[in-house]
Motif scaffolding. Structure first.
Motif, PDB file in Angstrom:
ATOM      1  N   HIS A  10      -5.067 -38.974  80.607  1.00  0.00           N
ATOM      2  CA  HIS A  10      -3.893 -39.660  81.149  1.00  0.00           C
ATOM      3  C   HIS A  10      -4.309 -40.883  81.955  1.00  0.00           C
ATOM      4  O   HIS A  10      -5.485 -41.070  82.263  1.00  0.00           O
ATOM      5  CB  HIS A  10      -3.046 -38.715  82.007  1.00  0.00           C
ATOM      6  CG  HIS A  10      -3.703 -38.260  83.288  1.00  0.00           C
ATOM      7  ND1 HIS A  10      -4.403 -37.076  83.396  1.00  0.00           N
ATOM      8  CD2 HIS A  10      -3.770 -38.833  84.522  1.00  0.00           C
ATOM      9  CE1 HIS A  10      -4.856 -36.939  84.637  1.00  0.00           C
ATOM     10  NE2 HIS A  10      -4.493 -37.991  85.350  1.00  0.00           N
ATOM     11  N   THR A  12      -2.906 -42.810  85.555  1.00  0.00           N
ATOM     12  CA  THR A  12      -1.985 -42.688  86.691  1.00  0.00           C
ATOM     13  C   THR A  12      -1.888 -44.023  87.417  1.00  0.00           C
ATOM     14  O   THR A  12      -2.908 -44.642  87.740  1.00  0.00           O
ATOM     15  CB  THR A  12      -2.449 -41.577  87.650  1.00  0.00           C
ATOM     16  OG1 THR A  12      -2.342 -40.325  86.974  1.00  0.00           O
ATOM     17  CG2 THR A  12      -1.586 -41.542  88.909  1.00  0.00           C
ATOM     18  N   HIS A 221      -6.006 -44.542  88.620  1.00  0.00           N
ATOM     19  CA  HIS A 221      -7.194 -43.986  87.968  1.00  0.00           C
ATOM     20  C   HIS A 221      -6.898 -43.693  86.502  1.00  0.00           C
ATOM     21  O   HIS A 221      -5.732 -43.647  86.102  1.00  0.00           O
ATOM     22  CB  HIS A 221      -7.661 -42.692  88.668  1.00  0.00           C
ATOM     23  CG  HIS A 221      -6.656 -41.595  88.637  1.00  0.00           C
ATOM     24  ND1 HIS A 221      -5.771 -41.333  89.666  1.00  0.00           N
ATOM     25  CD2 HIS A 221      -6.368 -40.661  87.682  1.00  0.00           C
ATOM     26  CE1 HIS A 221      -5.006 -40.302  89.353  1.00  0.00           C
ATOM     27  NE2 HIS A 221      -5.343 -39.870  88.160  1.00  0.00           N
ATOM     28  N   TYR A 259     -12.755 -35.992  90.352  1.00  0.00           N
ATOM     29  CA  TYR A 259     -12.690 -37.450  90.430  1.00  0.00           C
ATOM     30  C   TYR A 259     -14.033 -38.005  90.905  1.00  0.00           C
ATOM     31  O   TYR A 259     -14.695 -37.396  91.751  1.00  0.00           O
ATOM     32  CB  TYR A 259     -11.628 -37.902  91.441  1.00  0.00           C
ATOM     33  CG  TYR A 259     -10.237 -37.396  91.174  1.00  0.00           C
ATOM     34  CD1 TYR A 259      -9.293 -38.188  90.534  1.00  0.00           C
ATOM     35  CD2 TYR A 259      -9.862 -36.111  91.593  1.00  0.00           C
ATOM     36  CE1 TYR A 259      -8.004 -37.721  90.298  1.00  0.00           C
ATOM     37  CE2 TYR A 259      -8.584 -35.639  91.360  1.00  0.00           C
ATOM     38  CZ  TYR A 259      -7.661 -36.439  90.715  1.00  0.00           C
ATOM     39  OH  TYR A 259      -6.393 -35.966  90.490  1.00  0.00           O
ATOM     40  N   GLU A 269     -11.256 -39.796  86.464  1.00  0.00           N
ATOM     41  CA  GLU A 269     -10.943 -38.380  86.622  1.00  0.00           C
ATOM     42  C   GLU A 269     -11.354 -37.695  85.330  1.00  0.00           C
ATOM     43  O   GLU A 269     -11.342 -38.314  84.266  1.00  0.00           O
ATOM     44  CB  GLU A 269      -9.427 -38.216  86.845  1.00  0.00           C
ATOM     45  CG  GLU A 269      -8.935 -36.774  86.850  1.00  0.00           C
ATOM     46  CD  GLU A 269      -7.409 -36.665  87.001  1.00  0.00           C
ATOM     47  OE1 GLU A 269      -6.760 -37.692  87.320  1.00  0.00           O
ATOM     48  OE2 GLU A 269      -6.881 -35.575  86.782  1.00  0.00           O
TER      49      GLU A 269
HETATM   50 ZN    ZN Z   1      -4.888 -38.084  87.320  1.00  0.00          ZN
END
Ligand code: ZN
Length: 325
Positions: A10, A12, A221, A259, A269
């Protein structure tokens, strides 16, 4: 065995007004809100997750939307563009779709087999839609605003901008198991696993780029995939052995996370594929109501009172999408 991620998990980012964020990512980009929760480290703020129907790893874009957030600066040490994969031949439709919503977009081309439509979200986040000659087999979320034939298939790539690419390249290849697939004057492309959309990281070397400022309209991130927590734990040991300062394993309810910062300054991450987004609500109802982790449940009333109300377009839930062709 050295860690080898299977691809992107993902991205973010930090946004502003939550309702504006929801409207753009559901009606504009045609994603599904797959989780409405709070920032576990700051429960007065939402954490909104968008993706495909189930919120599959590699389809996910998530936001901390802070009403009235200061504008950040996109720059070195950040993921500076988030690219989504769309079907070949769909960019004309997308350009008109965004024009109808009052969003400017521009077509660019990096190579003969890749076309891009570049635009910014309402907070200034840089997004690209990429149509490639290689078919992306992932199933899209079919919504009223963006029919399946044009819809986003998931992430395509993240573009990192760094002053000096050497350390970043080393982290990607030696510590995360990606491999260099192409190199142009200012851009290195790395691929994880089988390569293709959802597995790509582009690194732009810009020695004179100012450092990015993390606030509204910037990526916080990017996350890479690991199958499960046991593997994650091994990777964590390995990264610590190699000198990275890595967080403990943090429970994000839908995955667990570690992380660390790569040498170019970008926050990385590593997130697990399991357990996924239907752990606390049924697949058909994802995103419909506020979900909290067990340790925040006792504070639900107070948390709900501190969040600005949001409304979800009805097309977010399959049962309420109505009858369309
Ligand atoms: Zn994340």
């Amino acid at each position: 065995m050295p860690a080898q991620t299977s691809g992107l998990h993902h991205v973010t980012a930090i946004g502003g007004a939550p309702q504006r964020n929801i409207d753009f990512y559901i009606t504009g980009l045609g994603l599904r809100l797959v989780k409405r929760t709070v920032n576990f480290d700051s429960p007065g703020t939402y954490h909104l997750y968008y993706g495909d129907e189930a919120g599959s790893p590699g389809s996910l874009m998530t936001f901390f939307p802070w009403p009235g957030v200061h504008q950040g600066r996109i720059g070195a040490g950040q993921s500076t563009t988030t690219a989504f994969s769309v079907p070949a031949g769909s960019l004309g439709w997308w350009k008109q779709h965004f024009a109808d919503l009052g969003v400017d977009s521009a077509t660019t081309s990096l190579s003969s087999d890749e076309e891009r439509l570049s635009l910014r979200d309402p907070d200034g986040l840089q997004l690209d839609l990429v149509s490639s000659s290689i078919t992306d087999p992932r199933a899209p979320w079919d919504s009223e605003s963006v029919p399946a034939e044009f819809a986003v298939r998931g992430q395509h790539s993240s573009v990192l901008t760094v002053n000096d690419p050497v350390g970043t390249a080393r982290t990607l290849t030696e510590d995360l198991g990606l491999h260099l697939v192409s190199e142009t004057e200012d851009r290195l492309r790395f691929a994880a696993g089988p390569g293709g959309a959802g597995h790509l990281v582009d690194v732009i070397a810009d020695p004179s780029a100012d450092p990015g400022l993390s606030a509204g309209g910037t990526v916080h991130h990017i996350a890479f995939r690991v199958p499960d927590r046991d593997t994650q734990s091994l990777w964590r040991e390995q990264l610590v052995d190699r000198g990275y300062s890595v967080t403990e394993i943090l429970d994000r309810d839908y995955f667990t996370s570690i992380y660390f910062r790569e040498p170019g300054g970008v926050l990385f991450e590593i997130a697990t594929d399991t357990p996924g987004f239907d752990i606390d609500e049924p697949l058909l109802e994802l995103g419909r109501s506020l979900q909290l982790p067990p340790w925040l449940q006792p504070n639900r009333e107070q948390i709900e009172a501190s969040l600005v109300p949001i409304e979800l377009p009805s097309e977010n839930n399959p049962g309420t999408r109505g009858m369309r062709g």
